[in-house]
Design a protein around this motif. Structure first.
Motif, short mmCIF file in Angstrom:
data_model
loop_
_atom_site.label_atom_id
_atom_site.label_comp_id
_atom_site.label_asym_id
_atom_site.label_seq_id
_atom_site.Cartn_x
_atom_site.Cartn_y
_atom_site.Cartn_z
N THR A 1 -50.08 -30.81 3.30
CA THR A 1 -49.17 -29.70 3.03
C THR A 1 -47.97 -30.22 2.23
N LEU A 2 -47.14 -29.29 1.79
CA LEU A 2 -45.92 -29.67 1.10
C LEU A 2 -45.01 -30.50 2.01
N PHE A 19 -43.88 -38.08 2.85
CA PHE A 19 -44.48 -39.24 2.20
C PHE A 19 -43.49 -39.98 1.32
N LYS A 20 -42.55 -39.26 0.72
CA LYS A 20 -41.53 -39.90 -0.13
C LYS A 20 -40.65 -40.85 0.69
N ASP A 21 -40.62 -40.66 1.99
CA ASP A 21 -39.79 -41.53 2.84
C ASP A 21 -40.28 -42.98 2.84
N ILE A 22 -41.51 -43.21 2.42
CA ILE A 22 -42.00 -44.58 2.29
C ILE A 22 -41.15 -45.32 1.26
N VAL A 23 -40.84 -44.66 0.17
CA VAL A 23 -40.00 -45.27 -0.87
C VAL A 23 -38.59 -45.48 -0.34
N PRO A 69 -35.65 -27.47 2.80
CA PRO A 69 -37.09 -27.18 2.92
C PRO A 69 -37.73 -27.90 4.10
N ALA A 70 -37.05 -28.90 4.66
CA ALA A 70 -37.59 -29.65 5.78
C ALA A 70 -37.02 -29.19 7.12
N GLU A 71 -36.26 -28.12 7.13
CA GLU A 71 -35.54 -27.70 8.33
C GLU A 71 -36.44 -27.49 9.54
#
Length: 158
Positions: A120-121, A127-131, A46-48
């Motif tokens: 956006t999605l 944002f999860k990359d902070i974790v 989904p991040a492609e």
């Protein structure tokens, strides 16, 4: 009863001290292997589009399309395997530090696309990359010699 509970807590703290960072390291590695593997297959991640656009900008056009995606995929799988196995861990952590720049670069490069109002999605995905970065800091600290000390041992050392 209180002594039994205190004893259980002490044993749990000791177990967590011995194993929690290794569990964090392996689980972080599995996340990198999973996300990296998806990127080897066009149209699956989904991040492609965002990751390719980011690497195209960061490489000033030297890498684009599937070549950019394959570089990202290879890097993420390499990072993941070093974390899962513990082999070449410091090298993997150095690669991860560089990768983190790329992970967060879209916020600077594509801010208005990611936040046209509400996030956006893709913005939430990044944002999860902070974790992941925080987990990498803990794993990195351990790799450089830091260790957890149970509270009871800290009290005795003071």
């Amino acid at each position: 009863m209180t002594a039994t509970i205190d004893n259980l807590i002490t044993k749990l703290a000791a177990w967590l001290t011995r194993h929690s960072i290794d569990v964090l390291r392996v689980s972080l590695g599995l996340v990198f292997v999973a996300f990296g593997t998806l990127k080897f297959f066009p149209g699956v991640s989904p991040a492609e589009a965002l990751s390719v656009a980011t690497l195209e900008k960061l490489s000033m056009g030297l890498l684009s399309g599937y070549a950019a995606q394959a570089v990202i995929a290879g890097m993420e799988v390499f990072i993941g395997l070093t974390l899962v196995t513990g082999r070449l861990l410091k090298t993997g952590l150095v690669v991860m530090a560089g990768a983190m720049v790329g992970f967060f670069a879209p916020y600077a490069l594509f801010f208005t696309d990611l936040f046209p109002g509400t996030p956006t999605l893709e913005a939430q995905y990044i944002f999860k990359d902070i974790v992941l970065a925080a987990a990498a800091m803990v794993v990195g600290a351990r790799a450089l010699g830091a260790s957890l000390v149970p509270a009871r041992e800290r009290r005795l050392a003071v």
